[in-house]
Design an enzyme around this catalytic site. Structure first.
Site, PDB file in Angstrom:
ATOM      1  CG  ASN A  13     -42.356  21.636  18.654  1.00 43.50           C
ATOM      2  OD1 ASN A  13     -43.072  21.891  19.620  1.00 43.50           O
ATOM      3  ND2 ASN A  13     -41.034  21.645  18.715  1.00 43.50           N
ATOM      4  CB  CYS A 130     -36.980  21.600   7.956  1.00 39.04           C
ATOM      5  SG  CYS A 130     -35.662  20.929   8.996  1.00 39.04           S
ATOM      6  N   PRO A 182     -25.483  23.789  37.000  1.00 43.11           N
ATOM      7  CG  PRO A 182     -25.024  21.851  38.193  1.00 43.11           C
ATOM      8  CD  PRO A 182     -25.851  23.097  38.250  1.00 43.11           C
ATOM      9  CE  LYS A 214     -32.571  13.055   7.216  1.00 45.10           C
ATOM     10  NZ  LYS A 214     -33.160  13.622   8.447  1.00 45.10           N
ATOM     11  NE  ARG A 235     -30.166  20.935  15.536  1.00 43.58           N
ATOM     12  CZ  ARG A 235     -31.100  20.520  14.681  1.00 43.58           C
ATOM     13  NH1 ARG A 235     -31.965  21.386  14.173  1.00 43.58           N
ATOM     14  NH2 ARG A 235     -31.171  19.256  14.324  1.00 43.58           N
ATOM     15  CG  HIS A 242     -33.831  25.429   9.783  1.00 36.72           C
ATOM     16  ND1 HIS A 242     -33.838  25.435  11.155  1.00 36.72           N
ATOM     17  CD2 HIS A 242     -34.071  24.130   9.411  1.00 36.72           C
ATOM     18  CE1 HIS A 242     -34.069  24.211  11.600  1.00 36.72           C
ATOM     19  NE2 HIS A 242     -34.207  23.403  10.571  1.00 36.72           N
TER      20      HIS A 242
END
Length: 344
Positions: A13, A130, A182, A214, A235, A242
């Site tokens: 990515n 990031c 599922p 971090k 998340r 973000h």
């Protein structure tokens, strides 16, 4: 004469985004070489309207390459970055492998550009995490104005921060929910579709996660070691972008309006802060954009000299690929690197 640039991890990515950004910004490169593991050799990647074929990282000769943008993971970087640096090629590394090395500068060009001069010790420059990158872009101008004592941040981190596997898992789980199949969790510890997970990276002994640690370590290295920070990293089911809810305690008084004016003038920042429906930025609008967006700036009356704000950015760009390219541009602008072919 332009530069020769290698992109390691070009099929991922961030690697693909690096190629896009190099082309978008008209980076002065005569040659771009995409690199990856042997299993990806021959894979085609796009660079503008051109198609490039991936070469193997493990046997590539960097002796005539000027800069390597490294986005192949921490273990790969630990193995290859020192030997690439010894060949006279500057490595700009996106992993966590070198961020905490005292001989490796950790750089966000809008925040601590002068620190880049120290790269010659190992020929390696580190990109921050990031979630840290966008945070320090917003905090540094406010720290210069009023002195930051303490930061409390809760992150809302997109699945792209966990790579292509994370994005695929969100897509597959969402589809499974709608068709009553599922739902299987592979990349994440719990289901991510229509859920949030307060767990990014591995747990540490004190109960924090490494992602949270971090942020603490990196803000101290880049902005000020005296700043205290506590983070909860979460998340969320968002593909790209973000977001961060940030509470800051300052040494000196600062009003919300003063903060808005400071951030409007600060490099890399874009203030979108209207007290009305939709008068703020969400990760959806940040995707594909270079800026760090700041919204919901307001005074916190529960502490002396406190502000709260909402910070959003495209984690694949400012959080990774864009910042790496900006570091390369910084090296050139300061005359710290010249093309090897020209030098020869």
């Amino acid at each position: 004469m332009g530069f020769k640039i290698a992109v390691a991890g070009a099929t991922g990515n961030v690697g693909r985004e690096m190629l896009n950004i190099l082309e978008e910004r008209g980076f002065p490169a005569d040659e771009i070489v995409p690199l990856a593991s042997r299993r990806s050799v021959g894979t085609e990647v796009s660079y503008g309207d051109r198609t490039l074929k991936v070469k193997a990282l493990d046997n590539y000769d960097f002796s005539d390459t000027d800069i390597c943008l490294m986005s192949a993971g921490g273990n790969v970087s630990k193995e290859f970055s020192p030997r690439i640096g010894r060949q006279g090629c500057v490595v700009i590394d996106n992993s966590s492998a070198w961020r905490y090395d005292a001989e490796v500068p950790l750089i966000v060009p809008e925040v601590n550009p002068n620190a880049v001069d120290g790269f010659t010790k190992k020929n390696i420059i580190a990109n921050p995490n990031c979630s840290t990158a966008q945070l320090v872009v917003a905090l540094k101008p406010l720290h210069d104005a009023a002195g930051i004592k303490r930061v409390v941040v809760a992150t809302y981190q997109s699945v792209s921060g966990a790579g292509k596997e994370g994005m695929d898992e969100l897509f597959e789980q969402t589809r499974a929910v709608f068709v009553a199949d599922p739902v299987e969790a592979k990349k994440f510890t719990k289901r991510i579709a229509f859920n949030v997970i307060p767990h990014c990276d591995v747990f540490m002994e004190d109960g924090s996660t490494k992602e949270e640690w971090k942020m603490v370590a990196e803000i101290k290295k880049m902005v000020d070691p005296k700043i205290k920070l506590t983070a909860t990293c979460v998340r969320v089911p968002v593909f790209i972008g973000h977001s961060e809810a940030v509470n800051v305690e300052f040494e000196r008084p600062i009003t919300a309006e003063e903060a808005r004016e400071i951030l409007r003038e600060a490099p890399g920042c874009l203030v979108v802060d209207k007290h009305e429906d939709g008068g703020y930025v969400t990760p959806l609008e940040s995707a594909g954009e270079d800026a760090t967006y700041i919204s919901r700036i307001r005074e916190d009356v529960t502490i002396e000299n406190g502000l709260s704000m909402w910070v959003v950015a495209d984690n694949l760009r400012k959080g990774a690929a864009l910042n790496a390219v900006q570091i390369a541009e910084l090296l050139i602008a300061r005359g710290l690197i010249t093309p090897k072919k020209q030098a020869a």
